[in-house]
Design a protein around this motif. Structure first.
Motif, PDB file in Angstrom:
ATOM      1  N   ASN A 174       0.946  -0.941   0.108  1.00  0.00           N
ATOM      2  CA  ASN A 174       0.123   0.193  -0.044  1.00  0.00           C
ATOM      3  C   ASN A 174       0.868   1.255  -0.117  1.00  0.00           C
ATOM      4  OD1 ASN A 174      -0.052   1.407   3.083  1.00  0.00           O
ATOM      5  ND2 ASN A 174       0.312  -0.933   3.226  1.00  0.00           N
ATOM      6  N   GLY A 175       0.318   2.322  -0.033  1.00  0.00           N
ATOM      7  CA  GLY A 175       1.183   3.454  -0.617  1.00  0.00           C
ATOM      8  C   GLY A 175       1.909   4.004   0.725  1.00  0.00           C
ATOM      9  N   ARG A 228      -4.911   1.334  -7.099  1.00  0.00           N
ATOM     10  CA  ARG A 228      -6.075   0.278  -7.268  1.00  0.00           C
ATOM     11  C   ARG A 228      -5.278  -1.339  -7.249  1.00  0.00           C
ATOM     12  NH1 ARG A 228      -7.053   4.293 -10.591  1.00  0.00           N
ATOM     13  NH2 ARG A 228      -9.020   5.739 -10.352  1.00  0.00           N
ATOM     14  N   GLU A 229      -5.479  -1.768  -8.071  1.00  0.00           N
ATOM     15  CA  GLU A 229      -5.213  -3.583  -8.258  1.00  0.00           C
ATOM     16  C   GLU A 229      -3.770  -3.662  -7.823  1.00  0.00           C
ATOM     17  OE1 GLU A 229      -4.586  -2.029 -12.283  1.00  0.00           O
ATOM     18  OE2 GLU A 229      -6.140  -1.942 -10.993  1.00  0.00           O
ATOM     19  N   THR A 286      -7.148  -7.621  -1.823  1.00  0.00           N
ATOM     20  CA  THR A 286      -8.029  -7.350  -3.024  1.00  0.00           C
ATOM     21  C   THR A 286      -9.258  -6.394  -2.403  1.00  0.00           C
ATOM     22  OG1 THR A 286      -8.142  -9.485  -3.940  1.00  0.00           O
ATOM     23  CG2 THR A 286     -10.149  -8.369  -4.186  1.00  0.00           C
ATOM     24  N   ARG A 287      -9.348  -6.281  -0.970  1.00  0.00           N
ATOM     25  CA  ARG A 287     -10.325  -5.547  -0.654  1.00  0.00           C
ATOM     26  C   ARG A 287      -9.778  -3.912  -0.771  1.00  0.00           C
ATOM     27  NH1 ARG A 287      -8.090  -3.622   4.456  1.00  0.00           N
ATOM     28  NH2 ARG A 287      -6.769  -5.276   5.745  1.00  0.00           N
ATOM     29  N   ASN A 288      -8.576  -3.776  -0.927  1.00  0.00           N
ATOM     30  CA  ASN A 288      -7.939  -2.538  -0.980  1.00  0.00           C
ATOM     31  C   ASN A 288      -7.848  -1.889  -2.513  1.00  0.00           C
ATOM     32  OD1 ASN A 288      -7.757  -1.808   1.797  1.00  0.00           O
ATOM     33  ND2 ASN A 288      -5.507  -2.801   1.816  1.00  0.00           N
ATOM     34  N   CYS A 344     -10.578   6.924  -3.234  1.00  0.00           N
ATOM     35  CA  CYS A 344     -11.562   5.617  -3.725  1.00  0.00           C
ATOM     36  C   CYS A 344     -12.314   6.117  -4.871  1.00  0.00           C
ATOM     37  CB  CYS A 344     -12.283   4.890  -2.497  1.00  0.00           C
ATOM     38  SG  CYS A 344     -13.425   6.174  -1.601  1.00  0.00           S
ATOM     39  N   ARG A 345     -12.132   7.159  -5.534  1.00  0.00           N
ATOM     40  CA  ARG A 345     -12.943   7.610  -6.752  1.00  0.00           C
ATOM     41  C   ARG A 345     -12.246   6.586  -8.045  1.00  0.00           C
ATOM     42  NH1 ARG A 345     -13.601  13.902  -8.044  1.00  0.00           N
ATOM     43  NH2 ARG A 345     -13.910  12.867  -9.873  1.00  0.00           N
TER      44      ARG A 345
END
Length: 318
Positions: A128-129, A144-145, A150-152, A178-179
């Motif tokens: 993650n970031g 995103r992917e 997967t939930r993130n 989350c756009r």
């Protein structure tokens, strides 16, 4: 029967963990997540969060650094908050210690774990970031992917590291959204803004750490506002940011001894009187000689006795 995007993402991560898949910048992080931290990309467990007492302790550990960051966090939120983005400041353990977000988006951000007290280290959230930035100590975006879980995979995160006055990692600055309609160009613009904001916090914290010093920007670093040196009244370097250390080849050992600024950047203070100029010149000579008065005297083309007398007159010590 077609598989869902979530299943496809999980399978892709598992393929990389098994040694397959094309190499990428994320492969190492995905493998850390799966092999080192034993995470399951399909896990639906909620984000790990700290208690209020633990959050307060994390904030206290950052001390004045957190206070310095406030105005920059506010400005960053003004730039990105109106387009559905959340601003997060995490400590070096990935704990979110402060955040900014529009009130209308609070429920959404809370559900995603973009909230004070959430822990975004790779140990808990995989790639993650914030977590991956902390491990790799470089600005990056996880889109995103590219996330491990997967939930993130609906999140866009761009993060930059922030280093303290000693050049050590202190925090990470993140903007997440989350756009689903964020374009690549806009994402890159946000990433640049986050990196610039992180550099500003570094520079402001460095100035706070050396309030009585003269702060110099290193040569050829006009755009790197965080490439700074702290210099005392005798033009000896007493501090350097991480960017300055890397630019000038400095480390803790070299900064532990007297180091004339002129030897690094060819600049000396414009002294207002001869005594100040002489004092600085003697200090630089002693620094270059490693404190050896005899050598310093030879370099200054004066006798050892004369140098001793001048040192005494100016209140200087070996």
């Amino acid at each position: 029967m077609s598989r869902s995007p979530g299943v496809m993402h999980t399978d892709k991560v598992l393929d990389v963990l098994a040694g397959g898949g094309a190499p990428s910048d994320l492969s190492a992080s995905w493998r850390r997540s799966g092999h080192l931290h034993a995470l399951d990309p399909a896990s639906r467990l909620p984000s790990h969060r700290l208690s209020q007492a633990d959050i307060a302790a994390a904030q206290q550990r950052l001390g004045g650094f957190l206070k310095v960051a406030q105005s920059t966090l506010d400005r960053l939120f003004l730039a990105v908050g109106g387009v559905g983005c959340s601003v997060l400041l995490a400590d070096r353990d990935g704990v979110v210690v402060d955040r900014r977000g529009a009130g209308a988006d609070d429920a959404t951000f809370d559900a995603w774990g973009l909230w004070t007290g959430a822990v975004w280290s790779e140990k808990y959230e995989g790639t993650n970031g914030i977590g991956t930035c902390i491990v790799e100590k470089r600005p990056l975006s996880i889109d995103r992917e590219q996330h491990f879980f997967t939930r993130n995979s609906g999140l866009f995160c761009t993060t930059a590291p922030i280093f303290d006055e000693h050049g050590e990692l202190a925090a990470a600055l993140d903007v997440s959204s989350c756009r689903a309609d964020l374009t690549g160009g806009f994402s890159r613009l946000i990433a640049t803004t986050v990196t610039d904001a992180a550099r500003t916090i570094e520079a402001e914290n460095f100035r706070r750490a050396f309030p009585d010093a003269r702060i110099l920007l290193t040569p050829k670093s006009e755009r790197a506002v965080n490439s700074l040196l702290a210099v005392d009244r005798d033009d000896l370097v007493i501090g350097a940011t991480r960017a300055a250390r890397r630019a000038l080849g400095l480390n803790a050992a070299s900064l532990a001894r007297p180091l004339p600024a002129a030897d690094l950047i060819g600049e000396t203070r414009d002294a207002g009187d001869l005594a100040a100029a002489e004092r600085a010149a003697l200090q630089r000579a002693l620094a270059r000689a490693g404190g050896n008065v005899s050598k310093a005297a030879r370099d200054l083309d004066m006798s050892r006795a004369t140098l001793h007398r001048k040192l005494k007159q100016l209140g200087l010590h070996r």
